[in-house]
Design a protein around this motif. Structure first.
Motif, mmCIF file in Angstrom:
data_model
loop_
_atom_site.group_PDB
_atom_site.id
_atom_site.type_symbol
_atom_site.label_atom_id
_atom_site.label_comp_id
_atom_site.label_asym_id
_atom_site.label_seq_id
_atom_site.Cartn_x
_atom_site.Cartn_y
_atom_site.Cartn_z
ATOM 1 N N VAL A 1 -82.890 -33.618 -73.734
ATOM 2 C CA VAL A 1 -82.678 -33.911 -72.319
ATOM 3 C C VAL A 1 -82.294 -35.383 -72.188
ATOM 4 O O VAL A 1 -82.988 -36.261 -72.697
ATOM 5 C CB VAL A 1 -83.956 -33.637 -71.504
ATOM 6 N N ILE A 2 -81.193 -35.635 -71.512
ATOM 7 C CA ILE A 2 -80.778 -37.028 -71.275
ATOM 8 C C ILE A 2 -81.573 -37.537 -70.074
ATOM 9 O O ILE A 2 -81.146 -37.458 -68.923
ATOM 10 C CB ILE A 2 -79.255 -37.118 -71.040
ATOM 11 N N HIS A 3 -82.743 -38.044 -70.362
ATOM 12 C CA HIS A 3 -83.674 -38.456 -69.303
ATOM 13 C C HIS A 3 -83.279 -39.787 -68.667
ATOM 14 O O HIS A 3 -83.871 -40.193 -67.673
ATOM 15 C CB HIS A 3 -85.088 -38.556 -69.861
ATOM 16 N N THR A 4 -82.280 -40.448 -69.247
ATOM 17 C CA THR A 4 -81.864 -41.759 -68.726
ATOM 18 C C THR A 4 -80.732 -41.651 -67.710
ATOM 19 O O THR A 4 -80.154 -42.662 -67.332
ATOM 20 C CB THR A 4 -81.413 -42.648 -69.895
ATOM 21 N N LEU A 5 -80.395 -40.427 -67.269
ATOM 22 C CA LEU A 5 -79.314 -40.244 -66.298
ATOM 23 C C LEU A 5 -79.499 -41.116 -65.068
ATOM 24 O O LEU A 5 -78.585 -41.791 -64.609
ATOM 25 C CB LEU A 5 -79.266 -38.780 -65.835
ATOM 26 N N ASP A 6 -80.688 -41.053 -64.499
ATOM 27 C CA ASP A 6 -80.999 -41.832 -63.307
ATOM 28 C C ASP A 6 -82.513 -41.986 -63.221
ATOM 29 O O ASP A 6 -83.258 -41.454 -64.042
ATOM 30 C CB ASP A 6 -80.428 -41.181 -62.031
ATOM 31 N N THR A 7 -82.956 -42.706 -62.226
ATOM 32 C CA THR A 7 -84.389 -42.998 -62.108
ATOM 33 C C THR A 7 -85.207 -41.743 -61.840
ATOM 34 O O THR A 7 -86.332 -41.611 -62.336
ATOM 35 C CB THR A 7 -84.629 -44.025 -60.992
ATOM 36 N N ASP A 8 -84.660 -40.802 -61.063
ATOM 37 C CA ASP A 8 -85.401 -39.591 -60.754
ATOM 38 C C ASP A 8 -85.614 -38.746 -62.005
ATOM 39 O O ASP A 8 -86.728 -38.290 -62.284
ATOM 40 C CB ASP A 8 -84.659 -38.779 -59.683
ATOM 41 N N MET A 9 -84.560 -38.529 -62.773
ATOM 42 C CA MET A 9 -84.687 -37.731 -63.999
ATOM 43 C C MET A 9 -85.652 -38.400 -64.980
ATOM 44 O O MET A 9 -86.435 -37.735 -65.666
ATOM 45 C CB MET A 9 -83.319 -37.541 -64.647
ATOM 46 N N PHE A 10 -85.616 -39.717 -65.030
ATOM 47 C CA PHE A 10 -86.503 -40.459 -65.921
ATOM 48 C C PHE A 10 -87.964 -40.190 -65.584
ATOM 49 O O PHE A 10 -88.773 -39.879 -66.471
ATOM 50 C CB PHE A 10 -86.193 -41.955 -65.796
ATOM 51 N N LEU A 11 -88.323 -40.286 -64.300
ATOM 52 C CA LEU A 11 -89.716 -40.068 -63.920
ATOM 53 C C LEU A 11 -90.108 -38.599 -64.038
ATOM 54 O O LEU A 11 -91.271 -38.283 -64.337
ATOM 55 C CB LEU A 11 -89.946 -40.566 -62.489
ATOM 56 N N ARG A 12 -89.170 -37.672 -63.815
ATOM 57 C CA ARG A 12 -89.498 -36.250 -63.963
ATOM 58 C C ARG A 12 -89.843 -35.917 -65.415
ATOM 59 O O ARG A 12 -90.803 -35.190 -65.693
ATOM 60 C CB ARG A 12 -88.330 -35.379 -63.491
ATOM 61 N N VAL A 13 -89.048 -36.435 -66.335
ATOM 62 C CA VAL A 13 -89.331 -36.168 -67.747
ATOM 63 C C VAL A 13 -90.644 -36.830 -68.150
ATOM 64 O O VAL A 13 -91.433 -36.256 -68.903
ATOM 65 C CB VAL A 13 -88.156 -36.655 -68.618
#
Length: 802
Positions: A782-794
């Motif tokens: 999972v590319i969790h660094t896409l944006d801040t939301d994806m980062f915190l979800r992961v």
């Protein structure tokens, strides 16, 4: 959080009346017991000087959106002093296109020759258009030009300083009916209930400590009027022979969506144009000449600040203060009057020794008075505290672009040509995503744009992890681990809303990055010979202190200001004679400001007039107003491909195992899904789809979701298309379940296509991007660094397992 959290008291439409408050909005009913707090309740604590009691709002009722009771436009002819609306709109096009005098005259001649209709066109020539723009611009504060004198070796030198008196400029904003409801003058502390306690969060400047402390220092009836100032020298001509030195101002009392916008009223505005001292090779780099250039800067800058004096005709007190200074490192050194790179203490904020900049630890703050510094002459301003972390130049273009990325290229080059080719191939193979640069080649490209470099840093670990391996390149692998922690730190820095928890996590990420960097520096220096003692390695240590003091980093980002250099360069190239350009550029900028204001008023008038366009007989709308679809609808299907029978689908996908038993799977899904969701089966009978039944195919999905960063509604545009702008694009999603949300291929073995499943659209939370693992077929990251939301979800998904 739909909209901005918090409903402010009504305000006077002409100028913000922040003294007259409706107590009913904030005081609970004394006849009721205070209810128990609900999950996600928002508490607002106002500064004691405001005399507003603390309030608690349910999350669904919490809004910062400001609506005025009177939506009637204040001007029924906003095109004046142009004689007709058509006159204004033609002149507006000519202004935006930067037409020359000859082009404007030819356009007007064509319009006269083809004129006809309901509106009258009266403009005759370019000179008349210019005179009308000058007349219309009188509504706003105009630029002045003063001469400043500075001595060098007993010789007095004269310079021109162009500026808008800062106080007059901000009064233009305060008197604007459209902006008045958005001003916030009282500091606030915000917190959100997590089920056990209220957790503090920070976003806007007035929610952070510096604004609160500034209001505490003022008289009780005074309100802080906080400025954000930016200055930077930039090239106007292609070869750099002509430069400009704009000062750009923003008001911290306005919300970020207005303040950081460069195309609307209340956004950034050029308020000054500093003189540039000609580089004299005879005196270059001599101490007295460096002091002379600094003296020119500060003497000129004072002309802008000298207008700080109260008096707007309203019985209240506004206290101007400079809350934030936004600039790159070189400009910060000028503002702080320190020696910079060569100084013994090169940080403009603290007393870090020159040879300790690569080490992360705290140092005493710089707190001294320098009578030569223009900011020392402004009350309640500490220039060292006002100077703010600049993510663009410190992280994206600096620590990453100038240092870590160059280290990556060093180790890739050390591995040879095949490694470089593979890195380019890996980047090109990563999935495309909206607002994220897709790289087909990186090694041979010299990136200069900070945002593009930022995107590069988000993807490098996924592209290089199978190249800079522990077995092939031990130090390169260690560097990649450093970059992993750097990216985590940088994403925490970029959060749009910070809580006390994310600030603690961000400080930990910075600590982890610094510790592993110390390890990398110690091991790699014998080979790379790189010196890591430079200011941008140290400046990151002030990041989270600045967030606590002044809010999230976009409040003092240089990005919105850097973007304005492009428009100034365009004016220089298209609207000046390349001589004495400052006055010509600023004159044209005044016209653009006036045009934007008039266009905004005209749009508001049109919207108001459309509200009343109904048939009086049946009260039905006369035509579609083109209103946008509501973001409260979770998902929209699009790119309809038409209707197809199940037989046709099986025939066209006969070799694709994902469609094996497709009709039976859909039967089973519908017969279970509909009753579970209280949707009656057709005629009360189980569904039995036949081969000749028709089904509709869609290849686009728009999903609205609530961000876990700022609690606002965001949107993902998802594609399922074999030829999307010349490339196949099959986006991935996060799917909600009764237990834990899952990614379609979350770093686990993907299911065989024959095991494909059908899911309801409404179970899709949002889109996601997955990168294939080249070492194991069928595995994905999972590319969790896409944006801040994806980062915190992961991070949230990882928390239970950790």
């Amino acid at each position: 959080m739909q909209g901005l959290p918090r409903q402010y008291p009504p305000v006077d439409p002409l100028i913000p009346d922040f003294d007259q408050l409706d107590p009913g909005l904030n005081e609970p009913d004394p006849g009721l017991d205070e209810p128990a707090h609900e999950l996600d309740d928002i508490k607002v604590e106002y500064h004691p000087h405001s005399q507003i009691p603390s309030t608690v709002h349910h999350f669904s009722e919490f809004s910062r959106s400001c609506s005025t009771e009177d939506d009637v436009p204040c001007n029924n002819s906003p095109w004046e002093p142009f004689r007709t609306r058509l006159d204004f709109e033609v002149a507006e096009i000519a202004l935006e296109a930067a037409m020359t005098k000859d082009q404007t005259n030819r356009l007007l001649d064509l319009i006269h020759r083809s004129a006809g209709g309901n509106d009258t066109f009266t403009l005759q020539n370019h000179d008349e258009v210019c005179s009308l723009w000058d007349l219309a611009s009188q509504c706003y504060t105009r630029f002045r030009n003063d001469s400043v004198s500075v001595s060098l070796e007993n010789e007095v030198h004269e310079f021109n300083m162009h500026y808008r008196p800062l106080w007059d400029w901000v009064l233009d904003l305060l008197r604007d009916k459209r902006l008045a409801p958005h001003f916030v003058f009282d500091a606030q502390h915000l917190s959100k209930f997590n089920g056990e306690r209220f957790v503090c969060f920070i976003d806007e400047p007035w929610t952070a400590d510096a604004f609160w402390n500034a209001q505490s220092q003022l008289p009780q009836d005074a309100k802080p009027l906080a400025f954000i100032l930016y200055a930077d020298k930039n090239k106007l001509s292609s070869f750099g022979s002509q430069k400009g030195y704009p000062i750009i101002a923003r008001i911290a009392n306005l919300p970020v969506h207005i303040r950081n916008n460069n195309t609307m009223l209340g956004g950034g505005r050029v308020v000054g144009w500093l003189p540039i001292t000609v580089e004299n090779q005879e005196h270059a780099k001599k101490k007295n000449y460096v002091d002379f250039k600094n003296a020119v800067w500060h003497t000129s800058f004072y002309q802008l600040l000298a207008s700080f004096e109260c008096g707007d005709g309203i019985n209240r007190r506004l206290w101007p203060l400079i809350l934030i200074l936004s600039a790159d490192y070189e400009e910060q050194c000028i503002m702080a009057l320190i020696r910079g790179l060569k100084g013994k203490f090169p940080c403009p904020v603290c007393l870090v020794p020159q040879d300790e900049q690569s080490i992360l630890h705290t140092h005493d703050s710089l707190m001294y008075f320098n009578y030569k510094n223009v900011f020392s002459r402004i009350r309640h301003v500490d220039v060292h505290q006002a100077l703010s972390f600049d993510r663009l130049h410190t992280n994206e273009e600096g620590l990453w672009g100038d240092h870590l990325w160059k280290e990556v290229k060093f180790w890739i080059s050390d591995l040879g040509h095949e490694a470089a080719v593979k890195l380019d191939k890996n980047f090109d193979g990563l999935p495309r995503w909206p607002d994220l640069t897709h790289f087909s080649s990186v090694i041979a490209v010299d990136f200069t744009d900070g945002s593009v470099l930022g995107d590069l840093s988000k993807m490098i670990v996924f592209a290089a992890h199978d190249i800079l391996t522990l077995s092939c390149c031990k130090l390169g692998h260690l560097l990649l681990r450093c970059i992993h922690y750097y990216v985590e730190f940088d994403i925490y820095v970029s959060l749009e809303v910070h809580t006390e928890d994310t600030i603690a996590a961000g400080r930990l990420a910075l600590q982890n990055f610094s510790e592993i960097m110390d390890e990398y520096i110690a091991q790699s220096q014998p080979e790379t010979l790189k010196n890591w003692n430079f200011p941008k390695k140290h400046l990151i240590s002030h990041t989270f202190d600045d967030i606590v003091a002044k809010g999230v980093t976009r409040n003092y980002s240089t990005k919105p200001n850097e973007k304005m250099h492009g428009s100034l360069r365009k004016i220089y190239l298209q609207r000046t004679n390349f001589k004495n350009v400052a006055s010509q550029i600023l004159h044209y900028d005044e016209w653009l400001l006036t045009s934007k204001s008039m266009r905004t008023e005209l749009n508001e008038l049109d919207e108001y007039n459309q509200q009343d366009m109904c048939d009086p007989e049946n009260n039905e709308a006369l035509h579609d107003t083109g209103a946008s679809e509501s973001t409260t609808i979770h998902a929209h299907l699009g790119s309809r491909q038409g209707n197809h029978s199940f037989a046709d689908i099986i025939h066209s996908h006969g070799t694709d195992r994902a469609f094996t038993d497709f009709r039976m799977k859909l039967n089973h899904f519908l017969n279970g899904f509909l009753p579970q969701n209280d949707i009656p089966l057709p005629d009360g009978r189980r569904i039995h789809l036949r081969a000749e039944d028709m089904i509709t195919e869609f290849r686009f999905l728009r999903v609205n979701y609530e961000s876990i960063v700022d609690w606002r509604m965001h949107r993902d545009l998802l594609q399922c298309n074999s030829n999307f702008y010349g490339s196949p694009r099959y986006d991935c999603v996060i799917v909600n379940t009764a237990n834990t949300p899952f990614f379609a291929r979350l770093h686990v073995r993907a299911k065989p296509r024959s095991s494909s499943e059908i899911i309801p659209v409404r179970s899709i939370i949002q889109g996601a991007a997955l990168a294939s693992n080249p070492e194991t077929d069928g595995d994905y990251f999972v590319i969790h660094t896409l944006d801040t939301d994806m980062f915190l979800r992961v991070k949230a998904l990882q928390a239970p397992s950790s």
